[in-house]
Scaffold this motif. Structure first.
Motif, mmCIF file in Angstrom:
data_model
loop_
_atom_site.group_PDB
_atom_site.id
_atom_site.type_symbol
_atom_site.label_atom_id
_atom_site.label_comp_id
_atom_site.label_asym_id
_atom_site.label_seq_id
_atom_site.Cartn_x
_atom_site.Cartn_y
_atom_site.Cartn_z
ATOM 1 N N ALA A 175 118.364 4.342 165.617
ATOM 2 C CA ALA A 175 118.305 4.161 164.124
ATOM 3 C C ALA A 175 117.592 5.740 164.181
ATOM 4 N N GLN A 176 118.542 6.431 163.237
ATOM 5 C CA GLN A 176 118.399 8.126 162.942
ATOM 6 C C GLN A 176 117.834 7.958 161.549
ATOM 7 N N LYS A 177 118.069 9.176 161.208
ATOM 8 C CA LYS A 177 117.412 9.464 159.771
ATOM 9 C C LYS A 177 118.505 8.962 158.653
ATOM 10 N N LYS A 178 119.515 9.130 158.656
ATOM 11 C CA LYS A 178 120.459 8.777 157.453
ATOM 12 C C LYS A 178 121.294 7.323 158.113
ATOM 13 N N TYR A 179 121.602 7.426 159.411
ATOM 14 C CA TYR A 179 122.369 6.333 159.651
ATOM 15 C C TYR A 179 122.201 5.995 161.275
ATOM 16 N N PRO A 180 122.303 4.553 161.565
ATOM 17 C CA PRO A 180 122.336 4.412 163.117
ATOM 18 C C PRO A 180 123.563 4.745 163.819
ATOM 19 N N GLU A 189 128.241 10.295 171.763
ATOM 20 C CA GLU A 189 128.329 9.614 170.553
ATOM 21 C C GLU A 189 129.715 8.838 170.320
ATOM 22 N N LEU A 190 129.540 7.628 170.184
ATOM 23 C CA LEU A 190 130.663 6.534 169.995
ATOM 24 C C LEU A 190 130.882 6.063 168.600
ATOM 25 N N HIS A 191 129.755 5.677 167.935
ATOM 26 C CA HIS A 191 130.229 5.428 166.782
ATOM 27 C C HIS A 191 128.905 5.629 165.547
ATOM 28 N N CYS A 192 129.123 6.000 164.468
ATOM 29 C CA CYS A 192 128.288 6.170 163.284
ATOM 30 C C CYS A 192 128.546 5.127 162.403
ATOM 31 N N LEU A 193 127.370 4.206 162.494
ATOM 32 C CA LEU A 193 127.560 3.039 161.329
ATOM 33 C C LEU A 193 127.113 3.423 160.039
ATOM 34 N N LYS A 194 127.814 4.016 159.209
ATOM 35 C CA LYS A 194 127.465 4.467 157.992
ATOM 36 C C LYS A 194 127.206 3.473 156.865
ATOM 37 N N GLU A 195 127.782 2.139 157.099
ATOM 38 C CA GLU A 195 127.542 1.148 156.215
ATOM 39 C C GLU A 195 126.056 0.650 156.298
ATOM 40 N N HIS A 196 125.169 0.717 157.340
ATOM 41 C CA HIS A 196 124.206 0.327 157.452
ATOM 42 C C HIS A 196 122.814 1.179 156.581
ATOM 43 N N GLY A 197 123.002 2.454 156.245
ATOM 44 C CA GLY A 197 122.341 3.244 155.529
ATOM 45 C C GLY A 197 121.182 3.842 156.538
ATOM 46 N N PRO A 198 119.973 4.137 156.045
ATOM 47 C CA PRO A 198 119.078 4.617 156.744
ATOM 48 C C PRO A 198 118.014 3.551 157.486
ATOM 49 N N VAL A 199 118.324 3.166 158.554
ATOM 50 C CA VAL A 199 117.994 2.042 159.195
ATOM 51 C C VAL A 199 116.409 2.234 159.861
ATOM 52 N N LEU A 200 115.561 1.265 159.497
ATOM 53 C CA LEU A 200 114.077 1.214 159.933
ATOM 54 C C LEU A 200 113.984 0.515 161.391
ATOM 55 N N ARG A 201 114.660 -0.664 161.456
ATOM 56 C CA ARG A 201 114.388 -1.311 162.697
ATOM 57 C C ARG A 201 115.927 -1.825 163.403
ATOM 58 N N LEU A 202 115.880 -2.129 164.666
ATOM 59 C CA LEU A 202 117.216 -2.605 164.934
ATOM 60 C C LEU A 202 116.863 -3.549 166.117
ATOM 61 N N GLN A 203 117.646 -4.576 166.170
ATOM 62 C CA GLN A 203 117.678 -5.978 167.100
ATOM 63 C C GLN A 203 119.144 -6.124 167.488
ATOM 64 N N PHE A 204 119.271 -6.612 168.815
ATOM 65 C CA PHE A 204 120.521 -6.848 169.338
ATOM 66 C C PHE A 204 120.791 -8.355 169.781
ATOM 67 N N LEU A 205 121.356 -9.185 169.210
ATOM 68 C CA LEU A 205 121.511 -10.759 169.575
ATOM 69 C C LEU A 205 122.600 -10.591 170.891
ATOM 70 N N GLU A 206 122.044 -10.737 172.058
ATOM 71 C CA GLU A 206 122.912 -10.813 173.168
ATOM 72 C C GLU A 206 123.982 -12.025 173.175
#
Length: 532
Positions: A175-180, A189-206
């Motif tokens: 989770a970086q400054k503008k996008y994850p 770098e594989l993907h830039c997830l611009k739809e998510h916006g400036p993200v504060l926290r990340l969690q992955f559901l395995e």
């Protein structure tokens, strides 16, 4: 100081007779059985009865084999710190523990000091072999924890708020400054997830291959990393406290009003909204069994909750910036430069102080994460990251079909394909996942068509009744018709009475709602006047 062996309600002394061995095996078999066996005596279909009997026999055999393997083939057992006399386990220092353990375990005690790039956040893979680190000043890296070697590190030259591994160590999200962003193991770098916006926290559901994020605007988003589709997007209110329940995949958020909300990707409203603290919630953590939740608030209280009843089990004084449960149920909380670990000694969810550790004065703890399958606690702080030993924290024996720290590239590929084939749809995320696969109970309320069909059947049965031949004067056609009409009226009466009762209940509810919704005086002149 020594270590006590943990035996999960099994006999502590070594079995001396065949009877003791069989009793111990019975206890272990119960752990692996899939509930109670089906009652086959009530079945009338002989073919189905024989098929189910064979399956029940196979279940029993597999449970017995698993119990024997656990007793005779498990390589190691978990152990905890044991105090002698008036000693207290929480007084033992890391230096004293390091003198007693083996060389390979003592290597897990270290401090990495990088003051210019901190504070740091951490994440481990499900096997505990690899660790991803992210510094607030843009430093990202992947570390092999067995060899203690740095696989890759790079600088993204912007703020990094959180890191999370995806399904294996080949991919991780930051989770970086503008996008994850999603990177591979080599730092590409594989993907830039611009739809998510400036993200504060990340969690992955395995199990569902979903990446859940919460951004500065309070939007909770779910994205399927296999197809790239956005599964859910909900407004929840701004927060930087997010945690996934490993038992059911429900995402929980802690809010500034002291509430905790639980979400799933197929519902636009929270499944549960509970008031946990009288101030903002600062940290959340879930036990691996999914029934125990720990919350910390700015009201300087840490609470343990039973999620089956949504009741408080224990309350501890103190403030926590971060919380985490280990695989064996130890609870760690960190605040400023102090780490405390609690343990459920009696097995009745009654936690007490187990260990403490003080960092160097001035180090501000930001993230605590237990390393899976190891008695190790990772600490991300303002000056870098550290690792300390917590005896009894990790599961001593790993299942290579679930998480294998020593898997080869071929095994990893096969596991990835198998997990993709077993991927669960988002609809399976619910508070009680045990309901999946059960039969939906029949609705007691009948539909309008069913009621009409029942009335018609009853009327046809009443019309088809043959009347007895009576004596002269009592067998006239007029009287026979009158008796038939009376029989039809008797059949109709209960249905009509039920219909009238339902209409009265509906009108009573409408009247209550109209009385409850009373406009203020300033708006009453705009209200629609009742017809006189």
């Amino acid at each position: 100081m020594g270590e006590s062996q943990e035996n999960d309600a099994l006999p502590k002394n070594k079995p001396s007779t065949e009877q003791d061995i069989s009793d111990e095996l019975d206890l272990r078999i119960k752990k692996y059985l899939r509930g109670e066996g089906a009652n086959l005596e009530v079945l009338k279909d002989k073919k189905l009865k024989s098929q189910l009997a064979v399956k029940e026999e196979l279940y029993g055999k597999s449970a017995k084999v698993a119990a024997k393997a656990e007793k005779w083939l498990m390589p190691s057992e978990g152990g905890y710190l044991e105090a002698e006399g008036i000693e207290k386990t929480w007084r033992f220092k890391q230096e004293a523990i390091a003198r007693e353990v083996d060389i390979s375990s003592s290597r897990n005690q270290y401090d990495i000091v990088l003051p210019e790039l901190g504070p740091y956040t951490l994440d481990f893979t499900s096997s505990g072999r690899y660790m991803a680190v992210g510094g607030r000043k843009g430093h990202l890296g992947i570390v092999d924890m067995i060899n203690l070697s740095l696989i890759r590190e790079f600088q993204v030259r912007e703020t990094v708020r959180d890191v999370a591994f995806l399904h294996n160590e080949l991919f991780f999200a930051a989770a970086q400054k503008k996008y994850p962003y999603i990177y591979n193991r080599e730092g590409t770098e594989l993907h830039c997830l611009k739809e998510h916006g400036p993200v504060l926290r990340l969690q992955f559901l395995e199990n569902h291959f979903l990446l859940a994020t919460i951004n500065k605007l309070g939007q909770l988003r779910y994205q399927d990393v296999t197809m790239g589709t956005m599964v859910g997007n909900f407004r929840t209110g701004r927060t930087n406290v997010m945690q996934v329940n490993p038992y059911n995949g429900v995402v929980s958020l802690g809010h500034s009003g002291g509430t905790v909300t639980m979400w799933k990707p197929t519902s636009s409203s929270p499944l549960v909204k509970m008031l946990c603290h009288h101030g903002p919630v600062s940290a959340l953590a879930f036990h691996s069994n999914g029934h125990l939740m720990a919350t910390a608030g700015k009201d300087k209280k840490v609470k343990l909750w039973d999620l089956r009843k949504f009741e408080v089990l224990q309350t501890f004084p103190g403030h926590a910036n971060t919380l985490d449960f280990s695989q064996k149920g130890l609870l760690a909380w960190g605040n400023n430069s102090l780490v405390q670990v609690l343990r459920d000694v009696s097995g009745t969810q009654n936690y007490s102080k187990y260990m403490t550790h003080s960092m160097v004065k001035g180090y501000q703890i930001g993230k605590l994460v237990f390393r899976p399958y190891e008695d190790v606690l990772g600490i991300g702080h303002s000056m870098g990251w550290s690792s300390i030993l917590i005896p009894g924290a990790g599961e001593p024996n790993f299942d290579s079909w679930v998480a294998n720290p020593f898997e080869t590239s071929k095994q990893r590929r096969e596991k990835e394909i198998r997990s993709l084939l077993d991927k669960l749809p988002p609809e399976t995320i619910m508070l009680d996942p045990s309901k999946i696969g059960t039969v939906k109970p029949k609705n007691q309320k009948k539909t309008k068509q069913e009621k009409e069909a029942e009335i018609e059947a009853a009327l046809e049965a009443a019309k088809g009744i043959k009347l007895k031949n009576k004596t002269k004067g009592r067998n006239k056609p007029g009287k026979r018709m009158q008796k038939k009409q009376e029989a039809i009226a008797r059949v109709k009466r209960p249905y009509l009475e039920q219909k009238i009762q339902e209409e009265e209940n509906i009108s009573r509810k409408k009247q209550k709602t109209s009385e409850a919704v009373e406009l203020p005086k300033s708006l009453q002149r705009f209200a629609r006047k009742k017809a006189s």
